[in-house]
Design a protein around this motif. Structure first.
Motif, PDB file in Angstrom:
ATOM      1  N   TRP A   1       1.248  -0.905  -0.082  1.00 44.98           N
ATOM      2  CA  TRP A   1      -0.505   0.243   0.205  1.00 44.98           C
ATOM      3  C   TRP A   1       0.816   1.532  -0.026  1.00 44.98           C
ATOM      4  O   TRP A   1       1.713   1.061   0.963  1.00 44.98           O
ATOM      5  CB  TRP A   1      -0.825  -0.845   1.492  1.00 44.98           C
ATOM      6  N   GLY A   2       0.422   2.307  -1.353  1.00 46.30           N
ATOM      7  CA  GLY A   2       1.697   3.487  -1.017  1.00 46.30           C
ATOM      8  C   GLY A   2       2.604   2.960  -1.899  1.00 46.30           C
ATOM      9  O   GLY A   2       3.507   4.212  -2.190  1.00 46.30           O
ATOM     10  N   VAL A   3       3.052   2.251  -1.925  1.00 50.19           N
ATOM     11  CA  VAL A   3       4.353   1.962  -3.155  1.00 50.19           C
ATOM     12  C   VAL A   3       4.380   2.127  -4.312  1.00 50.19           C
ATOM     13  O   VAL A   3       3.091   1.688  -4.617  1.00 50.19           O
ATOM     14  CB  VAL A   3       5.090   0.552  -3.048  1.00 50.19           C
ATOM     15  N   PRO A   4       4.645   2.903  -4.756  1.00 48.92           N
ATOM     16  CA  PRO A   4       4.472   3.679  -6.467  1.00 48.92           C
ATOM     17  C   PRO A   4       4.866   2.748  -7.371  1.00 48.92           C
ATOM     18  O   PRO A   4       5.671   1.995  -7.606  1.00 48.92           O
ATOM     19  CB  PRO A   4       5.696   4.527  -6.679  1.00 48.92           C
ATOM     20  N   VAL A   5       3.902   2.956  -8.653  1.00 48.67           N
ATOM     21  CA  VAL A   5       3.714   1.223  -9.091  1.00 48.67           C
ATOM     22  C   VAL A   5       3.532   2.002 -10.430  1.00 48.67           C
ATOM     23  O   VAL A   5       2.891   2.529 -10.710  1.00 48.67           O
ATOM     24  CB  VAL A   5       2.063   0.523  -9.353  1.00 48.67           C
ATOM     25  N   HIS A   6       4.539   1.189 -11.364  1.00 42.06           N
ATOM     26  CA  HIS A   6       3.960   1.523 -12.850  1.00 42.06           C
ATOM     27  C   HIS A   6       4.021   0.948 -14.177  1.00 42.06           C
ATOM     28  O   HIS A   6       3.478   0.797 -15.122  1.00 42.06           O
ATOM     29  CB  HIS A   6       5.420   1.833 -13.518  1.00 42.06           C
TER      30      HIS A   6
ATOM     31  N   ALA B   1       1.106  10.900 -15.290  1.00 38.96           N
ATOM     32  CA  ALA B   1       0.952  12.321 -15.995  1.00 38.96           C
ATOM     33  C   ALA B   1       0.052  13.537 -14.796  1.00 38.96           C
ATOM     34  O   ALA B   1       0.070  14.175 -15.023  1.00 38.96           O
ATOM     35  CB  ALA B   1       0.243  12.460 -17.576  1.00 38.96           C
ATOM     36  N   PHE B   2      -1.124  12.409 -14.130  1.00 39.99           N
ATOM     37  CA  PHE B   2      -2.049  13.364 -13.332  1.00 39.99           C
ATOM     38  C   PHE B   2      -1.399  14.489 -12.273  1.00 39.99           C
ATOM     39  O   PHE B   2      -2.024  15.108 -11.898  1.00 39.99           O
ATOM     40  CB  PHE B   2      -3.169  13.254 -12.875  1.00 39.99           C
ATOM     41  N   VAL B   3      -0.600  13.816 -11.674  1.00 41.86           N
ATOM     42  CA  VAL B   3       0.416  14.060 -10.826  1.00 41.86           C
ATOM     43  C   VAL B   3       2.306  14.246 -11.231  1.00 41.86           C
ATOM     44  O   VAL B   3       2.317  14.845 -10.603  1.00 41.86           O
ATOM     45  CB  VAL B   3       0.346  12.961  -9.596  1.00 41.86           C
ATOM     46  N   ASN B   4       2.508  14.895 -12.667  1.00 39.02           N
ATOM     47  CA  ASN B   4       3.917  15.071 -12.896  1.00 39.02           C
ATOM     48  C   ASN B   4       4.960  14.153 -12.115  1.00 39.02           C
ATOM     49  O   ASN B   4       5.648  14.834 -12.056  1.00 39.02           O
ATOM     50  CB  ASN B   4       3.826  16.349 -12.764  1.00 39.02           C
ATOM     51  N   ASN B   5       4.509  12.812 -12.137  1.00 34.90           N
ATOM     52  CA  ASN B   5       5.160  12.361 -12.165  1.00 34.90           C
ATOM     53  C   ASN B   5       5.281  11.830 -10.910  1.00 34.90           C
ATOM     54  O   ASN B   5       7.248  11.557 -10.481  1.00 34.90           O
ATOM     55  CB  ASN B   5       6.409  11.649 -13.309  1.00 34.90           C
ATOM     56  N   LYS B   6       5.305  12.128  -9.734  1.00 39.22           N
ATOM     57  CA  LYS B   6       6.018  12.463  -8.540  1.00 39.22           C
ATOM     58  C   LYS B   6       4.745  12.223  -7.769  1.00 39.22           C
ATOM     59  O   LYS B   6       3.546  12.820  -7.317  1.00 39.22           O
ATOM     60  CB  LYS B   6       6.070  13.680  -8.350  1.00 39.22           C
ATOM     61  N   PRO B   7       4.698  11.584  -6.997  1.00 38.77           N
ATOM     62  CA  PRO B   7       3.564  10.970  -6.044  1.00 38.77           C
ATOM     63  C   PRO B   7       3.141  12.282  -4.617  1.00 38.77           C
ATOM     64  O   PRO B   7       4.007  13.557  -4.768  1.00 38.77           O
ATOM     65  CB  PRO B   7       4.211   9.852  -4.970  1.00 38.77           C
ATOM     66  N   LEU B   8       1.945  12.345  -5.215  1.00 40.57           N
ATOM     67  CA  LEU B   8       1.333  13.681  -3.822  1.00 40.57           C
ATOM     68  C   LEU B   8       1.390  13.183  -2.313  1.00 40.57           C
ATOM     69  O   LEU B   8       1.768  11.514  -1.711  1.00 40.57           O
ATOM     70  CB  LEU B   8       0.295  13.317  -4.035  1.00 40.57           C
ATOM     71  N   SER B   9       1.831  13.692  -1.573  1.00 46.23           N
ATOM     72  CA  SER B   9       2.594  13.008  -0.134  1.00 46.23           C
ATOM     73  C   SER B   9       1.731  14.154   0.937  1.00 46.23           C
ATOM     74  O   SER B   9       2.104  15.413   1.298  1.00 46.23           O
ATOM     75  CB  SER B   9       3.955  14.054   0.138  1.00 46.23           C
TER      76      SER B   9
ATOM     77  N   MET C   1      -5.794   5.781  -6.238  1.00 41.89           N
ATOM     78  CA  MET C   1      -4.098   6.396  -6.361  1.00 41.89           C
ATOM     79  C   MET C   1      -3.309   6.098  -4.782  1.00 41.89           C
ATOM     80  O   MET C   1      -2.503   5.690  -5.165  1.00 41.89           O
ATOM     81  CB  MET C   1      -4.576   7.353  -6.370  1.00 41.89           C
ATOM     82  N   GLN C   2      -4.480   5.371  -3.577  1.00 40.27           N
ATOM     83  CA  GLN C   2      -3.012   5.333  -2.549  1.00 40.27           C
ATOM     84  C   GLN C   2      -3.126   4.247  -2.678  1.00 40.27           C
ATOM     85  O   GLN C   2      -2.011   3.520  -2.194  1.00 40.27           O
ATOM     86  CB  GLN C   2      -4.427   5.302  -1.550  1.00 40.27           C
ATOM     87  N   ALA C   3      -3.795   3.440  -3.463  1.00 37.30           N
ATOM     88  CA  ALA C   3      -2.846   1.454  -3.430  1.00 37.30           C
ATOM     89  C   ALA C   3      -2.017   1.839  -4.591  1.00 37.30           C
ATOM     90  O   ALA C   3      -0.690   0.917  -4.517  1.00 37.30           O
ATOM     91  CB  ALA C   3      -3.842   0.986  -3.745  1.00 37.30           C
ATOM     92  N   VAL C   4      -1.541   2.438  -5.114  1.00 33.86           N
ATOM     93  CA  VAL C   4      -0.778   2.294  -6.655  1.00 33.86           C
ATOM     94  C   VAL C   4       0.565   3.467  -6.040  1.00 33.86           C
ATOM     95  O   VAL C   4       1.318   3.761  -6.995  1.00 33.86           O
ATOM     96  CB  VAL C   4      -1.167   2.284  -7.836  1.00 33.86           C
TER      97      VAL C   4
ATOM     98  N   ARG D   1       8.327   7.643   5.034  1.00 33.67           N
ATOM     99  CA  ARG D   1       9.283   7.510   4.963  1.00 33.67           C
ATOM    100  C   ARG D   1       9.765   6.155   3.699  1.00 33.67           C
ATOM    101  O   ARG D   1      10.419   7.222   2.771  1.00 33.67           O
ATOM    102  CB  ARG D   1       9.849   7.665   5.657  1.00 33.67           C
ATOM    103  N   VAL D   2       9.396   5.735   3.640  1.00 31.59           N
ATOM    104  CA  VAL D   2       9.838   4.346   2.712  1.00 31.59           C
ATOM    105  C   VAL D   2       9.537   4.326   1.311  1.00 31.59           C
ATOM    106  O   VAL D   2      10.124   4.953   0.245  1.00 31.59           O
ATOM    107  CB  VAL D   2       9.189   2.674   3.035  1.00 31.59           C
ATOM    108  N   CYS D   3       7.774   5.035   1.059  1.00 29.96           N
ATOM    109  CA  CYS D   3       7.358   5.126   0.479  1.00 29.96           C
ATOM    110  C   CYS D   3       8.077   6.442  -0.323  1.00 29.96           C
ATOM    111  O   CYS D   3       7.933   6.977  -1.573  1.00 29.96           O
ATOM    112  CB  CYS D   3       5.623   5.053   0.011  1.00 29.96           C
ATOM    113  N   SER D   4       7.757   7.623  -0.096  1.00 36.27           N
ATOM    114  CA  SER D   4       8.343   8.658   0.219  1.00 36.27           C
ATOM    115  C   SER D   4       9.537   8.841  -0.830  1.00 36.27           C
ATOM    116  O   SER D   4       9.968   9.352  -1.807  1.00 36.27           O
ATOM    117  CB  SER D   4       8.659   9.813   1.097  1.00 36.27           C
ATOM    118  N   SER D   5      11.033   7.839  -0.075  1.00 33.51           N
ATOM    119  CA  SER D   5      12.476   7.621  -0.881  1.00 33.51           C
ATOM    120  C   SER D   5      12.206   6.867  -2.075  1.00 33.51           C
ATOM    121  O   SER D   5      13.085   6.937  -2.969  1.00 33.51           O
ATOM    122  CB  SER D   5      12.797   7.180   0.417  1.00 33.51           C
ATOM    123  N   SER D   6      11.317   6.279  -2.239  1.00 32.62           N
ATOM    124  CA  SER D   6      11.335   4.623  -3.120  1.00 32.62           C
ATOM    125  C   SER D   6      10.962   5.500  -4.526  1.00 32.62           C
ATOM    126  O   SER D   6      10.493   4.797  -6.002  1.00 32.62           O
ATOM    127  CB  SER D   6      10.234   3.753  -2.803  1.00 32.62           C
ATOM    128  N   ALA D   7       9.730   6.548  -4.105  1.00 30.38           N
ATOM    129  CA  ALA D   7       9.230   7.469  -5.921  1.00 30.38           C
ATOM    130  C   ALA D   7      10.312   7.861  -5.654  1.00 30.38           C
ATOM    131  O   ALA D   7      10.748   8.089  -8.163  1.00 30.38           O
ATOM    132  CB  ALA D   7       8.392   8.351  -5.313  1.00 30.38           C
TER     133      ALA D   7
END
Length: 387
Positions: free
Chosen positions: A221-226, A316-324, A364-367, A381-387
């Motif tokens: 949950w919260g890990v960026p997925v592409h 593209a909706f978040v400019n390739n950067k996760p919202l925090s 959005m939360q899941a991916v 912090r882990v999810c923010s750093s993995s972005a």
């Protein structure tokens, strides 16, 4: 009109105590056997029985004539009174009982005062008057058992006992001591050092949460997925999760993977109506859910023609950067946002199904499009750093 109470003297007669002038021929002598009624008898005939009793007690001498007259008066008054009813009998019994209780209290008070007078010297005023000493402690024993005061005392005693019980349990919880920015837990007997602000998982993860749901929170949950296949899977599960909970969906995750060919977008897009009906009967899935997933797979293939991959389209909706948003409390996490509404509108315009603002926000939360882990959660912090 003649009256028995006529006292004449010469030409003047007295009728009912008033002097009345009358002719001499009207004067009639009273017979010897007739005597005027006693005053006590007249009063008893015209007054209530209670007043007659009071008048009888004031009589100094008791003669046989007086006794017969008073008995006759009581009998006449009793005949005039209405017959007794059960309510009146109960009221009289209550008054008698109250009088007995009052006399008992008075006797107890007198006894207590007498004992205090014998043990103490009476206090005197400057003028020489003796002040009475009243003892209230002994009155509790003579109070009726079912009175309001007794109930209030019992309630106060119970409240005091409960308060003492709560006070006795103060300080029995785990004690903590801070040493140089670290928290030392001494309740378990082993010194376990934790980081400064006492990190813990998101508050919706409790000790009673299912281990499968906890593992999903800690790993996915919260890990960026592409990847398109995983994005398609989470979009499908987010749509199915409406009206249910993630724990039940995760327990059937392997069923959805088997039914949708491991969420292969190209394979699912080629499902026919006959295949969808057989899958619904075989795996016990809702036919509408299967048709929605197949439709979304077809829409993803169309998006690939414009953006190359489905991942590039959604990121593209978040400019390739996760919202925090950095939420501190789970109650602050919304069910939908303006960003999820804009994504939902565009996907609906492209023909996607089961993509409302709430479903898209969960997706959005899941991916990892938004990092909704609480700031106190180590996964933030882990999810923010993995972005």
């Amino acid at each position: 009109m003649c009256n028995s109470n006529v006292k004449s003297a010469g030409g003047v007669a007295q009728i009912d105590g008033r002097p009345v002038l009358q002719p001499a021929g009207n004067r009639v002598a009273a017979p010897e056997g007739a005597r005027p009624l006693k005053k006590s008898l007249q009063k008893s005939l015209s007054m209530p029985a209670s007043l007659d009793n009071a008048a009888a007690t004031t009589t100094c001498t008791a003669t046989p004539e007086n006794t017969r007259a008073s008995d006759f008066a009581r009998a006449a008054a009793a005949a005039l009174l209405p017959p007794p009813t059960p309510a009146s009998v109960n009221a009289k019994a209550t008054r008698v009982a109250g009088a007995k209780v009052a006399s008992a209290r008075a006797a107890a008070t007198a006894a207590a005062m007498g004992s205090l007078d014998r043990s103490r010297k009476p206090a005197k005023k400057a003028g020489g008057a003796v002040l009475p000493v009243v003892a209230f402690a002994g009155l509790e024993a003579y109070e009726p058992a079912g009175s309001i005061a007794a109930a209030q005392r019992e309630h106060a005693a119970l409240a005091q006992a409960q308060r003492k019980m709560r006070i006795a349990h103060y300080g029995r919880t785990a004690s903590f001591s801070r040493v140089e920015g670290k928290v030392s837990a001494t309740a378990t007997g082993t010194a376990e050092l934790v980081t400064g602000h006492d990190e813990k998982r998101c508050s919706f993860i409790t000790p009673y949460s299912d281990p499968l749901y906890v593992a999903y929170h800690d790993e996915e949950w919260g890990v960026p997925v592409h990847d398109d296949g995983l994005l398609f899977e989470m979009l499908t599960l987010s749509g199915v999760q409406v009206g249910a909970d993630w724990t039940s969906i995760l327990k059937r995750r392997h069923v959805y993977r088997e039914a949708f060919s491991g969420f292969d977008v190209d394979a699912v897009a080629k499902y026919t109506e006959k295949q969808m009906a057989s899958l619904s009967a075989e795996f016990g899935l809702d036919l509408g859910t299967i048709r929605g997933a197949v439709n979304n797979a077809c829409r993803i293939t169309e998006v690939r023609k414009d953006f190359g991959t489905f991942g590039k389209y959604v990121w593209a909706f978040v400019n390739n950067k996760p919202l925090s948003p950095s939420y501190k409390y789970s109650r602050k996490i919304p069910v939908k946002t303006s960003k999820s509404e804009s994504i939902s509108k565009d996907m609906v315009r492209r023909g996607f199904r089961f993509v409302g603002p709430t479903v898209i926000h969960s997706f959005m939360q899941a991916v990892g499009l938004t990092n909704d882990h609480l700031v106190s959660c180590p996964r933030h912090r882990v999810c923010s750093s993995s972005a």
